[in-house]
Write a protein that holds these residues in place. Sequence first.
Motif, PDB file in Angstrom:
ATOM      1  N   GLY A 230       0.748  -1.167  -0.125  1.00  0.00           N
ATOM      2  CA  GLY A 230      -0.073  -0.122  -0.043  1.00  0.00           C
ATOM      3  C   GLY A 230       0.771   1.394  -0.073  1.00  0.00           C
ATOM      4  O   GLY A 230       1.988   1.398   0.033  1.00  0.00           O
ATOM      5  N   GLN A 231       0.204   2.444  -0.108  1.00  0.00           N
ATOM      6  CA  GLN A 231       0.695   3.614  -0.160  1.00  0.00           C
ATOM      7  C   GLN A 231       0.668   4.131   1.388  1.00  0.00           C
ATOM      8  O   GLN A 231      -0.559   4.605   2.019  1.00  0.00           O
ATOM      9  N   PHE A 232       1.536   4.056   2.210  1.00  0.00           N
ATOM     10  CA  PHE A 232       1.637   4.549   3.660  1.00  0.00           C
ATOM     11  C   PHE A 232       1.760   5.736   4.046  1.00  0.00           C
ATOM     12  O   PHE A 232       1.552   6.376   5.258  1.00  0.00           O
ATOM     13  N   PHE A 233       2.198   6.540   3.089  1.00  0.00           N
ATOM     14  CA  PHE A 233       2.019   7.953   3.362  1.00  0.00           C
ATOM     15  C   PHE A 233       1.920   8.800   2.058  1.00  0.00           C
ATOM     16  O   PHE A 233       2.395   8.095   1.058  1.00  0.00           O
ATOM     17  N   SER A 234       1.555  10.103   2.148  1.00  0.00           N
ATOM     18  CA  SER A 234       1.448  10.965   0.873  1.00  0.00           C
ATOM     19  C   SER A 234       1.777  12.309   1.401  1.00  0.00           C
ATOM     20  O   SER A 234       1.282  13.084   2.447  1.00  0.00           O
ATOM     21  N   LEU A 235       2.609  13.166   0.707  1.00  0.00           N
ATOM     22  CA  LEU A 235       2.712  14.486   0.835  1.00  0.00           C
ATOM     23  C   LEU A 235       2.293  15.556   0.205  1.00  0.00           C
ATOM     24  O   LEU A 235       1.607  14.958  -1.068  1.00  0.00           O
ATOM     25  N   ASP A 236       2.232  16.648   0.658  1.00  0.00           N
ATOM     26  CA  ASP A 236       1.444  17.790  -0.189  1.00  0.00           C
ATOM     27  C   ASP A 236       2.471  18.187  -1.028  1.00  0.00           C
ATOM     28  O   ASP A 236       3.733  17.733  -1.195  1.00  0.00           O
ATOM     29  N   THR A 237       2.361  19.299  -1.697  1.00  0.00           N
ATOM     30  CA  THR A 237       3.107  19.792  -2.948  1.00  0.00           C
ATOM     31  C   THR A 237       4.334  20.266  -2.450  1.00  0.00           C
ATOM     32  O   THR A 237       5.398  20.441  -3.139  1.00  0.00           O
ATOM     33  N   ALA A 238       4.455  20.822  -1.073  1.00  0.00           N
ATOM     34  CA  ALA A 238       5.810  21.348  -0.634  1.00  0.00           C
ATOM     35  C   ALA A 238       6.372  20.402   0.267  1.00  0.00           C
ATOM     36  O   ALA A 238       7.584  20.846   0.719  1.00  0.00           O
ATOM     37  N   GLY A 239       5.861  19.322   0.562  1.00  0.00           N
ATOM     38  CA  GLY A 239       6.668  18.420   1.545  1.00  0.00           C
ATOM     39  C   GLY A 239       6.648  18.476   2.803  1.00  0.00           C
ATOM     40  O   GLY A 239       7.701  18.333   3.698  1.00  0.00           O
ATOM     41  N   THR A 240       6.029  19.669   3.360  1.00  0.00           N
ATOM     42  CA  THR A 240       5.959  20.105   4.701  1.00  0.00           C
ATOM     43  C   THR A 240       4.696  19.346   5.551  1.00  0.00           C
ATOM     44  O   THR A 240       5.019  19.133   6.759  1.00  0.00           O
ATOM     45  N   ASN A 241       3.718  18.858   5.022  1.00  0.00           N
ATOM     46  CA  ASN A 241       2.711  18.124   5.518  1.00  0.00           C
ATOM     47  C   ASN A 241       2.480  16.819   4.785  1.00  0.00           C
ATOM     48  O   ASN A 241       2.667  16.780   3.572  1.00  0.00           O
ATOM     49  N   ALA A 242       2.002  16.003   5.808  1.00  0.00           N
ATOM     50  CA  ALA A 242       1.964  14.382   5.107  1.00  0.00           C
ATOM     51  C   ALA A 242       0.653  13.775   5.650  1.00  0.00           C
ATOM     52  O   ALA A 242       0.265  14.102   6.773  1.00  0.00           O
ATOM     53  N   LEU A 243       0.020  13.096   4.854  1.00  0.00           N
ATOM     54  CA  LEU A 243      -1.121  12.167   5.319  1.00  0.00           C
ATOM     55  C   LEU A 243      -0.447  10.725   5.696  1.00  0.00           C
ATOM     56  O   LEU A 243       0.025  10.110   4.651  1.00  0.00           O
ATOM     57  N   LEU A 244      -0.556  10.326   6.962  1.00  0.00           N
ATOM     58  CA  LEU A 244      -0.064   9.179   7.332  1.00  0.00           C
ATOM     59  C   LEU A 244      -1.092   7.940   7.479  1.00  0.00           C
ATOM     60  O   LEU A 244      -2.331   8.282   7.807  1.00  0.00           O
ATOM     61  N   CYS A 245      -0.630   6.726   7.583  1.00  0.00           N
ATOM     62  CA  CYS A 245      -1.339   5.675   8.110  1.00  0.00           C
ATOM     63  C   CYS A 245      -1.398   5.563   9.395  1.00  0.00           C
ATOM     64  O   CYS A 245      -0.402   5.661  10.332  1.00  0.00           O
ATOM     65  N   GLY A 246      -2.591   5.425  10.071  1.00  0.00           N
ATOM     66  CA  GLY A 246      -2.651   5.265  11.523  1.00  0.00           C
ATOM     67  C   GLY A 246      -3.258   3.994  11.863  1.00  0.00           C
ATOM     68  O   GLY A 246      -3.639   3.047  11.034  1.00  0.00           O
ATOM     69  N   ASN A 247      -3.288   3.487  13.124  1.00  0.00           N
ATOM     70  CA  ASN A 247      -3.794   2.437  13.602  1.00  0.00           C
ATOM     71  C   ASN A 247      -5.347   2.478  13.654  1.00  0.00           C
ATOM     72  O   ASN A 247      -6.052   1.506  13.647  1.00  0.00           O
ATOM     73  N   SER A 248      -5.795   3.446  13.721  1.00  0.00           N
ATOM     74  CA  SER A 248      -7.439   3.604  13.780  1.00  0.00           C
ATOM     75  C   SER A 248      -7.802   4.924  12.757  1.00  0.00           C
ATOM     76  O   SER A 248      -8.999   5.182  13.003  1.00  0.00           O
ATOM     77  N   GLY A 249      -7.144   5.234  11.790  1.00  0.00           N
ATOM     78  CA  GLY A 249      -7.588   6.295  10.892  1.00  0.00           C
ATOM     79  C   GLY A 249      -6.225   6.953  10.372  1.00  0.00           C
ATOM     80  O   GLY A 249      -5.041   6.793  10.751  1.00  0.00           O
ATOM     81  N   GLY A 250      -6.692   7.907   9.279  1.00  0.00           N
ATOM     82  CA  GLY A 250      -5.688   8.738   8.935  1.00  0.00           C
ATOM     83  C   GLY A 250      -5.068   9.756   9.765  1.00  0.00           C
ATOM     84  O   GLY A 250      -5.880  10.317  10.397  1.00  0.00           O
ATOM     85  N   VAL A 251      -3.823  10.133   9.477  1.00  0.00           N
ATOM     86  CA  VAL A 251      -3.109  11.345  10.458  1.00  0.00           C
ATOM     87  C   VAL A 251      -2.456  12.206   9.743  1.00  0.00           C
ATOM     88  O   VAL A 251      -1.431  11.744   8.776  1.00  0.00           O
ATOM     89  N   ILE A 252      -2.904  13.282   9.715  1.00  0.00           N
ATOM     90  CA  ILE A 252      -2.373  14.570   9.024  1.00  0.00           C
ATOM     91  C   ILE A 252      -1.114  15.169  10.093  1.00  0.00           C
ATOM     92  O   ILE A 252      -1.511  15.429  11.101  1.00  0.00           O
ATOM     93  N   ALA A 253      -0.142  15.207   9.641  1.00  0.00           N
ATOM     94  CA  ALA A 253       1.089  15.771  10.339  1.00  0.00           C
ATOM     95  C   ALA A 253       1.983  16.650   9.704  1.00  0.00           C
ATOM     96  O   ALA A 253       2.090  16.456   8.287  1.00  0.00           O
ATOM     97  N   HIS A 254       2.601  17.471  10.426  1.00  0.00           N
ATOM     98  CA  HIS A 254       3.655  18.424   9.736  1.00  0.00           C
ATOM     99  C   HIS A 254       4.885  17.675  10.055  1.00  0.00           C
ATOM    100  O   HIS A 254       5.363  17.456  11.201  1.00  0.00           O
ATOM    101  N   VAL A 255       5.586  17.519   8.836  1.00  0.00           N
ATOM    102  CA  VAL A 255       6.832  16.929   9.020  1.00  0.00           C
ATOM    103  C   VAL A 255       7.845  18.092   8.822  1.00  0.00           C
ATOM    104  O   VAL A 255       8.257  18.782   7.931  1.00  0.00           O
ATOM    105  N   GLY A 256       8.575  18.298   9.970  1.00  0.00           N
ATOM    106  CA  GLY A 256       9.635  19.098  10.175  1.00  0.00           C
ATOM    107  C   GLY A 256      11.033  18.452  10.008  1.00  0.00           C
ATOM    108  O   GLY A 256      11.189  17.593  10.156  1.00  0.00           O
ATOM    109  N   THR A 257      12.081  19.471  10.390  1.00  0.00           N
ATOM    110  CA  THR A 257      13.320  18.870  10.376  1.00  0.00           C
ATOM    111  C   THR A 257      13.630  18.335  11.685  1.00  0.00           C
ATOM    112  O   THR A 257      14.654  17.464  11.992  1.00  0.00           O
ATOM    113  N   SER A 258      13.004  18.641  12.920  1.00  0.00           N
ATOM    114  CA  SER A 258      13.397  18.107  14.177  1.00  0.00           C
ATOM    115  C   SER A 258      12.300  17.314  14.946  1.00  0.00           C
ATOM    116  O   SER A 258      12.423  16.704  15.864  1.00  0.00           O
TER     117      SER A 258
END
Length: 695
Positions: A621-649
């Motif tokens: 499957g596709q376990f994550f998907s980035l937005d156009t800038a690569g700063t936010n990602a839609l991730l697979c979760g145990n009970s649903g989708g998770v939208i997260a901000h992917v930073g350097t730290s």
Amino acid sequence: MAQVQFVEELIREYLIFRGFSSTVKAFDSELKVDKDKGFRVDKIVELLLQHVTSCDLTSLRELWLHLDQKVFSKLEHHFIPAVRKLENAVLKFYLVNAVVTNKPDKVMDFFNKMTPDILSQPEWKEWFMLPFVRYPEENPIFAVHFTKQWQDTLLVSLHNFLATIFQCMPLPVLCAYEDETARIRRLVDENESLKLKLATLSESGRGSNTQTESAVQFTSDSSPSGTDLMDDFYVIAQEALSISAENQSKTLKSLIRNIGTGLPTSPILVRRVSQQQHQPPQGQKKLSSSEEYVHKKSVQKPRPTSTLGTAVNSRPSTSPASTDITSAPARRSETRTGPLAEGTEKKQEPNTTTAVGNVESTISAPTSNFLLLSQEQYAEHRASITQCRFNSAGSAIASCDTDGVVKLWTLTPTPKTSATFVSKSSALSLAWVTKNERYFLTGHKNGLVRLYDSHDNKMVWEIGTDSAGSLTQASSVLDLCCSPNETNFVCCLVDEQQSNLSKLLLFDLKTKKLENFYLFGTGNHYAKCCAFNHNGQLLFTGCTDGAVRIFDIRSSDCIDVWHLQKEPIEAIQLVADYTACFTLTRDCKLRRHCLSQRGQILSEHYLPDVGALQNLPEAHGQFFSLDTAGTNALLCGNSGGVIAHVGTSNVRKLLDMGGHCEPVVAVDWAIANQCVTSVTASSDGRIQLSTLLTP
């Protein structure tokens, strides 16, 4: 306008008390055919949507004419263009629905009846060719109107417009008596308070001048300012909206309720907060060939600002605290009470360091969040989903499962299956053709690749493994990737009996012939996922030995290998500006690699929520998907989708959408302006479709 329903109940109770039975019957019959629906905006919008979906043009025009004569005609002159724009949008929505539901007779009937009214309007000039366009959803003139984002935006705009008008309408005395009584009581209490303060000052022995000045001061302090008065009106509007939404169901009703409950603070108060200044985005130099990749500068340019970071001007909201998802104990201690539960969690202190394994991250509060508008379920699959992807326009979705069932379905007005294809072998991979979104490919466990036509709802062709026959019937197509510029595609094949025979195959879509193949050399490693660069000349592959291998499509050579980790790479994706690459490994670690410095790891985060990678024996499957800038990602979760901000730290959780009982194994989203439509598919065969507003 919640007081209208209350007054209607009072009138009905009074008539029953007096024994006016015939009047009660007449009153009830009038209420049943009331086109105003008691000034309940959700009911009016629902009735309009019902006329559109049933293609009842006569009832739709009658309802709009009633609103025009009774409500819109009383507005000031400068509101008339907005009313006409909404009316034309509703009529276009009617035509789009007629085309989607395959009712050409309704389209012709529309133009036969509406031509005298719309012929002189410039914005309808190009719409007269709609009945003669074979695929209007692909035409640039009509394409945007076939997207779910445009239709959801129309419904939200119509709801907000009607709600604003109804809140400003003058009420009859019978409906306003409670407000008038409360206002008089408040004035009386204020007068008594002022008298008490004056008496206290008099007893203290102050002079008459001091008493006068104090009285004036107390009076000015007690009277509300213009801003506070506007905040009071905003609170009244929010209470009215919440009361009117009590008995709403899902889809549009829950969409409106979530909008009403998602803004606890008035826009005027929000505007008092200082706005954060953002630097303008800077362009990036893209990779054009393998030579440019080898000699690329070592300094990485800054990425452009994400479109998901743009503020929604029409719906400002406060920023809830974030949740750092790099900490497994913190994730287990969460208690989720709704789709926006993160907004009510306790705020974490900034600059708090959390260590998980060898990954150390800094927790910081986010500056914005996503707003969940609606959620719908698609439950046509009976086995674990392997892939679920939007086409490039975001108007259709293709999904497949381990039983070999492939579903093609549309989003508007509700999720509906367009076609079902069944194979004897599990469908492991799926990809839409980049050059023509009409077609999509599926790869199966028996080594077959099939091409489907989403317009004619049929399978076009199928091909087997390479012509040399070096792969046995036990080969599986683990991933498919279509070139962004050419009419060819790559499939990742693995021989389950002899993994050293695994390879990458390059096929031409038109000729169905094998153009080239790429070997991995000695060893039992093979590619599980792949992604093209912007011009389709370089192919990035994630392999089972934890390495990223880069192939030059023209020379058939592996030009670089990043030996980064030992765990298999399950998913790989390039950022839209092609300055970085993200990989997700079997140990649930999301890594960001720099393309200009030979895959140097810029950040590494542990994601405990991606339970499908560790709990399922075979993860597809596709376990994550980035937005156009690569700063936010839609991730697979145990009970649903998770939208997260992917930073350097760190990785900051922005929204946990929930809605699944089993781990999510595939995610994808379509982003259009400030509206996002996402799909999350779980191992029990359920797919959840969510509509969100971007921050």
